[in-house]
Design an enzyme around this catalytic site. Sequence first.
Site, mmCIF file in Angstrom:
data_model
loop_
_atom_site.group_PDB
_atom_site.id
_atom_site.type_symbol
_atom_site.label_atom_id
_atom_site.label_comp_id
_atom_site.label_asym_id
_atom_site.label_seq_id
_atom_site.Cartn_x
_atom_site.Cartn_y
_atom_site.Cartn_z
ATOM 1 N N GLY A 11 -8.980 10.052 -5.612
ATOM 2 C CA GLY A 11 -8.951 8.226 -5.372
ATOM 3 C C GLY A 11 -9.735 8.837 -3.718
ATOM 4 C CG HIS A 71 -2.675 7.808 -1.010
ATOM 5 N ND1 HIS A 71 -1.486 8.822 -0.770
ATOM 6 C CD2 HIS A 71 -3.487 8.023 -1.155
ATOM 7 C CE1 HIS A 71 -2.776 9.398 -0.466
ATOM 8 N NE2 HIS A 71 -3.391 9.461 -0.141
ATOM 9 C CD GLU A 72 -6.938 6.462 -2.509
ATOM 10 O OE1 GLU A 72 -7.215 6.557 -1.101
ATOM 11 O OE2 GLU A 72 -6.514 8.023 -3.231
ATOM 12 C CG HIS A 100 -5.900 5.975 2.668
ATOM 13 N ND1 HIS A 100 -6.041 6.460 3.788
ATOM 14 C CD2 HIS A 100 -6.242 6.480 1.673
ATOM 15 C CE1 HIS A 100 -5.845 7.904 3.556
ATOM 16 N NE2 HIS A 100 -5.855 8.133 2.230
ATOM 17 C CB CYS A 158 -3.881 12.767 1.873
ATOM 18 S SG CYS A 158 -5.486 11.248 2.693
ATOM 19 C CG LEU A 159 -9.122 13.926 -1.078
ATOM 20 C CD1 LEU A 159 -9.714 13.607 -1.143
ATOM 21 C CD2 LEU A 159 -9.161 15.401 -1.484
ATOM 22 C CD GLN A 163 -8.531 8.842 2.091
ATOM 23 O OE1 GLN A 163 -8.490 7.880 1.047
ATOM 24 N NE2 GLN A 163 -8.093 10.068 2.083
HETATM 25 O O1 K1U Z 1 -6.832 9.177 -1.195
HETATM 26 C C1 K1U Z 1 -6.523 10.457 -0.760
HETATM 27 O O2 K1U Z 1 -6.463 10.860 0.181
HETATM 28 C C2 K1U Z 1 -6.678 10.863 -2.272
HETATM 29 C C3 K1U Z 1 -6.174 11.619 -3.027
HETATM 30 C C4 K1U Z 1 -5.029 10.792 -3.985
HETATM 31 C C5 K1U Z 1 -2.722 10.394 -4.618
HETATM 32 C C6 K1U Z 1 -3.197 11.890 -4.584
HETATM 33 C C7 K1U Z 1 -1.789 11.734 -5.693
HETATM 34 C C8 K1U Z 1 -1.055 10.851 -4.662
HETATM 35 C C9 K1U Z 1 -1.370 10.511 -4.571
HETATM 36 C C10 K1U Z 1 -2.717 9.494 -4.586
HETATM 37 C C11 K1U Z 1 -5.909 12.652 -4.156
HETATM 38 O O3 K1U Z 1 -6.846 12.816 -4.451
HETATM 39 S S1 K1U Z 1 -5.403 14.511 -3.311
HETATM 40 C C12 K1U Z 1 -5.693 16.002 -4.150
HETATM 41 C C13 K1U Z 1 -5.472 15.509 -6.141
HETATM 42 O O4 K1U Z 1 -6.246 15.587 -6.351
HETATM 43 C C14 K1U Z 1 -3.955 15.546 -5.428
HETATM 44 C C15 K1U Z 1 -2.770 16.096 -5.073
HETATM 45 C C16 K1U Z 1 -1.893 15.642 -5.267
HETATM 46 C C17 K1U Z 1 -1.365 15.319 -6.799
HETATM 47 C C18 K1U Z 1 -2.650 15.656 -7.358
HETATM 48 C C19 K1U Z 1 -3.250 15.085 -6.977
HETATM 49 ZN ZN ZN Z 2 -5.071 9.694 0.971
#
Ligand code: K1U
Ligand code: ZN
Length: 180
Positions: A44, A134-135, A138, A92-93, A49
């Site tokens: 996401g 989560h998004e 943001h 989170c990226l 971001q």
């Molecule tokens: O918003 C962001 O920074 C993207 C985030 C989304 C997210 C991941 C996990 C839980 C809630 C929201 C990411 O994509 S982090 C990287 C990722 O692919 C990931 C990390 C942990 C679990 C599953 C995926």
């Molecule tokens: Zn995030």
Amino acid sequence: MLTITFYPDPVLRLTAKKINAVTPEIRQLAADMLQTMYDANGIGLAAPQVSMSIRLVVIHIPGAEGTKKPIYLVNPVITAKSKEQCVIEEGCLSLPGISAKIKRPEFVDVSATDLDGTPFTIEAEGMLARCLQHEMDHLDGILFTDKASLAAKLSLRGELAELEEKFRTGEPVQMQQEKN
Ligand code: K1U
Ligand code: ZN
């Protein structure tokens, strides 16, 4: 490819502005956000971001339980959330290298507009419900670390301080599992 903004950039703390019209520029931004998310191995991405303080989110969760195709959400709103909560590990990226178990509602209903300006709703559970929350946080300047338990917050202090120092000095931040 857009540049991902890292904690503690102030743009991540703003309340993002509502999108009044889905213009070609918004569609192009959404496409660029999706590619940036793929390049960073994310599931996401919210517009703040990539330093755009507007209410735009892209999500694509691969796998059998995933979203099958990308979802673009303009001005998303949570219209219902379950009393049942669950704990899932979040990343989170914008906070590379940091993760924590976060408790949130297990199910959410979300209303939004697509890139044609057509309203739609999603009844989400599992990782989609988690990613939507989560998004959408943001868009309100909220990071998952804000919702961590006190114990998790304490254990993350060092890693957050490292990112703060890198932001202050301009030292590059290493993305996790970045594609070449
Ligand atoms: O918003 C962001 O920074 C993207 C985030 C989304 C997210 C991941 C996990 C839980 C809630 C929201 C990411 O994509 S982090 C990287 C990722 O692919 C990931 C990390 C942990 C679990 C599953 C995926
Ligand atoms: Zn995030």
